[in-house]
Design a protein around this motif. Structure first.
Motif, short mmCIF file in Angstrom:
data_model
loop_
_atom_site.label_atom_id
_atom_site.label_comp_id
_atom_site.label_asym_id
_atom_site.label_seq_id
_atom_site.Cartn_x
_atom_site.Cartn_y
_atom_site.Cartn_z
N SER A 92 42.20 35.36 60.48
CA SER A 92 40.89 35.96 60.19
C SER A 92 40.26 36.46 61.49
CB SER A 92 39.97 34.93 59.54
OG SER A 92 38.67 35.44 59.44
N VAL A 94 36.95 36.86 61.62
CA VAL A 94 35.56 36.37 61.59
C VAL A 94 35.43 35.30 62.69
CG1 VAL A 94 33.87 35.10 60.19
CG2 VAL A 94 35.34 36.83 59.12
N TYR A 96 34.89 32.03 64.63
CA TYR A 96 34.99 30.61 64.24
C TYR A 96 35.81 30.38 62.96
CZ TYR A 96 31.43 30.10 67.79
OH TYR A 96 30.75 30.13 68.97
N ALA A 97 36.34 31.44 62.35
CA ALA A 97 37.13 31.24 61.14
C ALA A 97 38.50 30.65 61.45
CB ALA A 97 37.29 32.56 60.39
N GLU A 98 38.92 30.78 62.70
CA GLU A 98 40.17 30.15 63.14
C GLU A 98 39.81 29.20 64.28
OE1 GLU A 98 42.82 30.68 61.54
OE2 GLU A 98 42.60 32.68 60.63
N THR A 103 42.50 31.93 68.38
CA THR A 103 41.58 33.05 68.64
C THR A 103 42.01 33.69 69.96
OG1 THR A 103 39.88 31.71 67.58
CG2 THR A 103 39.13 33.64 68.81
N ARG A 371 35.81 24.66 58.08
CA ARG A 371 35.91 25.94 58.78
C ARG A 371 35.92 27.10 57.77
NH1 ARG A 371 36.99 27.00 63.92
NH2 ARG A 371 37.75 24.93 64.46
N THR A 372 36.66 26.90 56.68
CA THR A 372 36.70 27.95 55.66
C THR A 372 35.31 28.15 55.05
OG1 THR A 372 38.96 27.29 55.19
CG2 THR A 372 37.90 28.69 53.56
N GLU A 375 33.34 30.12 57.40
CA GLU A 375 33.74 31.53 57.34
C GLU A 375 33.07 32.21 56.14
OE1 GLU A 375 37.93 32.25 56.79
OE2 GLU A 375 37.72 34.41 57.09
N GLU A 376 33.09 31.53 55.00
CA GLU A 376 32.45 32.09 53.80
C GLU A 376 30.96 32.36 54.06
OE1 GLU A 376 33.87 32.59 50.42
OE2 GLU A 376 35.52 32.73 51.82
N LYS A 379 30.48 35.37 56.37
CA LYS A 379 30.71 36.63 55.66
C LYS A 379 29.53 36.93 54.74
CE LYS A 379 35.76 36.39 55.10
NZ LYS A 379 36.72 36.00 54.07
#
Ligand code: HEM
Length: 511
Positions: A92, A94, A96-98, A103, A371-372, A375-376, A379
């Motif tokens: 991803s 986005v 902090y999504a990983e 990163t 973390r997911t 990410e949500e 977004k």
């Protein structure tokens, strides 16, 4: 696909019977979809022939467009789509999504090329084979398919989930991306974290979680080598399933209070087991149970095969029955004498030593779930418009995101530091020096999950409490994060364990 069309051409298709819209520079013919649209026909008709990008992203996840890609008839002339279309295996973009090590701008001392190869291969595998089934099973509540178990067995994913060890030597891991001898606890952490990315919490446990916490006990504590190797082979090949049966209606974290008994038969050849077990993950489809029993002078652990004297019933909990959470009755069930794991009356150490790996896996998984969810939220707060502006323009939302980012990064950093210690400490010493920190880590992860679930649900509003659609990941997380706070040792028990372990190492003359 049609050749690129102008916006003027699209504008001609502006009725309910002939309805085109533009979303992210792509043209969708919704004429046959209008009546099936979950949001109804009225809203679509209002945008017929127009650019609906902003309205669309104010209400839908991007993956809706991937799912309905068949409705796309082409691009707008001279324009290019801007939204990233993630493909299986992609990282991803986005923030902090990983985790930082995935990163590009950051480096990490912990990971080498084989970790990166495994991460990539796991992500492709999960997105291609696991996620579609996870979504289906979470919804219909049935157990994992043999076809998926076979695929995971072939790729040696089942074997990797036990952690590093001799059982991995001479195995080709995910087509050979890692040599079994090089497999360490960072690989182990990667497997756990990638496997949780389908975001279906009941299925996550239904996906052989029972095996990961019971075969480990057989591997480490079986006294009979032939038995150990046979059961390992049966289970890692996916032919047989197993689960850990410790908790009862009578006793949860207070393992010492269990009432299930095991007595030797008169001829001394078999154990006879009587009693019940509750909340046993995967019990309903297990061929073997690793059972905690009261014996003459203490507590013992026995590998009990499924027979007609073992009755299993599904329990409905707040996540999907895809987890196969089970109530079990042992009614004079029998197990050969050599099925004792560890020593008679000294089973406590068998259970305790097994807990470390389970709790480590749970901390890794909860960390990835959070973390997911983050990410949500990132977004959503960029795409959702409130008071005419994106949600992210509200300071209160940025404050919530800051808190979530801090919790997610703190958890991963502590996890990686713990994994590094696991890699460098002999297994026997880990029980002494790491069971306390791992207990605290898991409790910290689930306390963090509590905060993250709370903030995320408020950010998503009504969608955060609605199953399916835009808020589905957040709704599922909020409904199910408590499983991790209770399974594998309740938060209070683990926090107490962490401090009691530290007390053992307090110097005497410190005051
Ligand atoms: C390619 C075009 C579209 C497709 C494939 C599509 C598909 C869907 C799907 C699958 C849902 C169920 C919820 C979800 O999964 O997010 C949904 C809900 C909805 N859609 Fe669409 N949609 C499209 C365009 C639009 C447009 C242009 C509007 C205009 C405002 C709209 C308004 C809605 C509304 C109001 C809901 C209910 C959302 C909620 O309750 O949160 N859709 N749509």
């Amino acid at each position: 696909m049609k050749a690129p069309l102008t916006r003027q051409e699209v504008a001609k298709h502006a009725s309910e019977e002939d309805l085109w819209v533009i979303v992210d520079h792509k043209i969708y013919d919704l004429s046959d979809f209008v009546d099936a649209h979950p949001g109804g026909s009225v809203v679509l008709t209002q945008f017929a022939g127009q650019d609906a990008t902003q309205a669309f992203y104010n209400l839908h996840r991007h993956d809706v467009l991937q799912k309905y890609s068949g409705l796309c008839i082409g691009n707008v002339e001279g324009e290019k789509p801007e939204v990233i279309d993630p493909q299986p295996g992609d990282l991803s973009q986005v923030p902090y999504a990983e985790p930082l090590w995935l990163t590009p701008q950051f480096t990490s001392p912990y990971y080498n090329d084989s970790h990166r190869r495994l991460q990539k291969a796991m992500r492709v595998f999960v997105e291609t084979h696991v996620t579609p089934e996870a979504i289906e099973k979470e919804r219909d509540g049935t157990s994992i398919s043999q076809a998926l178990i076979d695929k995971m067995a072939d790729a040696n994913i089942l074997a990797m989930r036990l952690g590093p060890g001799a059982h991995l030597h001479n195995r080709k891991l995910l087509g050979g991306v890692v040599d079994g001898k090089d497999y360490d606890y960072f690989h182990d952490m990667i497997v756990s974290q990638e496997l949780t990315r389908h975001n279906q919490r009941g299925f996550q446990d239904g996906n052989m979680a029972g095996m990961t916490i019971s075969l480990t006990a057989v591997r480490q504590w079986a006294n009979d080598q032939e038995l150990r190797e046979r059961v390992t082979e049966e289970v890692l090949s996916g032919r047989k399933k197993m689960s850990l049966a410790i908790t009862e209606a009578f006793a949860g974290s207070d393992v010492a209070g269990i009432k299930t008994t095991a007595q030797l038969s008169e001829d001394g050849k078999e154990w006879i087991i009587n009693g019940t077990k509750k909340w046993i993950t995967n019990g309903i489809f297990s061929d073997y149970f690793v059972v905690g029993c009261k014996t003459a002078k203490g507590f013992s652990v026995i590998l009990v095969p499924k027979t007609d004297d073992v009755e299993v019933k599904l329990i409905k909990t707040s996540y999907s029955t895809a987890a196969a959470t089970t109530y079990i009755e042992f009614n004079n069930a029998r197990a050969p004498r050599n099925h004792l794991l560890g020593e008679e009356d000294k089973g406590f150490v068998v259970i305790m030593s097994n807990f470390n790996h389970e709790r480590f896996m749970m901390a890794a998984m909860v960390g990835r779930w959070m973390r997911t969810v983050l990410e949500e939220c990132l977004k959503w707060s960029h795409q959702r418009l409130v008071f005419g502006k994106p949600l992210i323009s509200q300071p209160v939302i940025r404050f919530k995101l800051a808190k979530m980012i801090s919790l997610v990064e703190a958890n991963q950093a502590w996890l990686e530091q713990t994994v590094y210690q696991m890699n460098h400490m002999p297994y026997a010493t880990q029980s002494t020096h790491l069971s306390g920190p791992i207990g605290l880590l898991k409790a910290y992860a689930t306390r963090s999950a509590h905060e993250v679930a709370d903030e995320a649900t408020n950010i998503f509003g009504g969608r955060g409490i609605t199953q399916g659609g835009m808020g589905s990941v957040v709704e599922m997380f909020h409904r199910t994060y408590k499983f991790d706070a209770i399974l594998g040792g309740a938060e209070e028990v683990l926090m107490d364990l962490g401090v009691r372990q530290a007390m053992k190492f307090m110097p005497k003359a410190m005051l």
